[in-house]
Scaffold this active site. Sequence first.
Site, short mmCIF file in Angstrom:
data_model
loop_
_atom_site.label_atom_id
_atom_site.label_comp_id
_atom_site.label_asym_id
_atom_site.label_seq_id
_atom_site.Cartn_x
_atom_site.Cartn_y
_atom_site.Cartn_z
NE ARG A 198 -3.46 2.46 2.49
CZ ARG A 198 -3.53 3.29 3.53
NH1 ARG A 198 -2.98 2.97 4.69
NH2 ARG A 198 -4.15 4.44 3.43
CG HIS A 231 -1.43 8.76 3.52
ND1 HIS A 231 -1.62 7.41 3.75
CD2 HIS A 231 -1.01 9.26 4.71
CE1 HIS A 231 -1.34 7.11 5.01
NE2 HIS A 231 -0.96 8.23 5.62
CD GLU A 256 -5.48 7.79 9.81
OE1 GLU A 256 -4.89 8.59 10.53
OE2 GLU A 256 -5.57 6.59 10.09
CG ASN A 301 -5.64 3.37 8.45
OD1 ASN A 301 -5.63 2.44 7.65
ND2 ASN A 301 -5.21 4.59 8.16
CE1 TYR A 324 -0.75 2.19 13.62
CE2 TYR A 324 -2.74 3.18 12.70
CZ TYR A 324 -1.43 2.75 12.56
OH TYR A 324 -0.80 2.87 11.34
CD GLU A 339 -2.06 3.65 8.15
OE1 GLU A 339 -1.81 3.99 9.32
OE2 GLU A 339 -2.21 4.45 7.21
#
Length: 518
Positions: free
Chosen positions: A112, A157, A203, A344, A346, A419
């Site tokens: 990516r 991005h 995002e 994404n 985390y 991600e």
Amino acid sequence: MGDLAIFVLIISLQSLMCNVYCSCLNQSSSENILEDSFSFPSDFLFGTASSAYQYEGAFLAEGKGLNNWDIFTHEYPGKIRDANNGDMAVDQYHRFMEDIQLMTSLGVNSYRFSISWSRVLPRGRFGSINYSGITYYNRLIDALISRGIKPFVTLNHLDYPQELENRFQSWLSPEMQKDFLYLANICFKHFGDRVKLWTTLNEPNNQIILSHLRGTFPPSRCSLPYGNCSQGNSETEPFIAAHNVILAHAKAVQLYRTKYKEEQKGIIGIVVQTSWFEPISDSIADKAAAERAQAFYSNWILDPVIYGKYPKEMVNILGSALPRFSRKEVECLKESQSDFVGINHYTSYFIQDCLLSSCNIGVGASKVEGYALKLDRKGNLTIGEPTDINWQHIHPEGFRKMLNYLKDRYHNIPMFITENGFGDLQKPETTVKELLNDAKRIQYMSGYLDALQSAMRDGANVKGYFAWSLLDNFEWLYGYKLRFGLYHVDPVTLKRTPKRSASWYRNYIGENIRRRYD
Ligand code: NOJ
């Protein structure tokens, strides 16, 4: 009767008797078999992720124009922890062949990366195409494909030509939709014969909170008490910017569908940042607050993109500060449903209600974030294992819950984990040896990949997983001090060295690809 026949007979008799008498044992052993025999689908993608500004370097090489991050990092170096910038980054522009070699050795089947808007269109639609930029991406795409690695391309991005900021304040203006569409068209036209996996924007929910609500990212717009900026309005501008992003996305999808898809046969989606929001108590108020936290974060983008309308929690709380979609725009949104969403992920937070209850001031507590305070602990109990970065806690169970939540809310739309990764904060005393021996990253990834498997067993329709990131890189306000790579990058020589996590990921991919054929 030969030895083998006797052995088979004994085993068959044993299992026959067990079928009759050992139902509990059978149950648990068959459950174990199910657990053990999980296989990723044969077309599942294992990859690594990157972005143009964080990786490419080659700051003004071969016709690239200035972008918002070039200007921001040069004008305000003090805002970046190590006063650094992406001028050199990890120089992937010149070293992509070496990096593809690293990907080959990991065994990934997808990469990516994003397009640097100002490399392809230095002045947006107000100047000409920079064909050296087109050539760069063509070479990168060809090299990936020739090694069996599928390009997974993000059109944008975070970085955009500064000219678009200067002319009309970028995402605050509907003009930006036109520019994005212009970029999208050029990319589909030049790369779409080989790129079959597209996402429009990375995002935007998180990006806009940082750029227009807190003002810590360019163009540094916000108002008190949300942040300390010289211009902006945190109560209105984030929603205007997001509105333009959502429509820009929808128009790019529509363009792809009507002009390119039939011939190019690719798929297209958008990437959002997600966090799992766990109600801090069982009270109805905290549960509703956790739902509001989702509404004001990922659903802010996903509801319009998938259902053509903003979440009802946002409509109720924001009133006229939330722009409205015209009837034509609603139609456009519905017609241009994403083929998939990029996730994404985390970390997780506890959420406390601030609408009906009194609350301390803190992230999320205000109206513009839905009166839902984000906390990393409930008394002495943290949401997961804390790390060196205040926003990341290790809580894989939250990932499983998040994927199930998305599965249920969006009718099991296909998802790619675009991600997921672990950041090591480099302190003055941290040694390279410590960075290479990254046991925490392995613990993090293995926990999150287990959670992913569990979510897929629960029925989540996940099509791929991309580790953030292949290499240590420019981590925005942290500069090069926060390292997410599977490979360590030396700050002076840019030499790439595998960390322990690189061999761990190689083995993980190897085992899971092998298992498909067992
Ligand atoms: C998400 C962003 O897309 C990426 O640019 C960033 O480096 C990672 N999070 C880690 O913070």
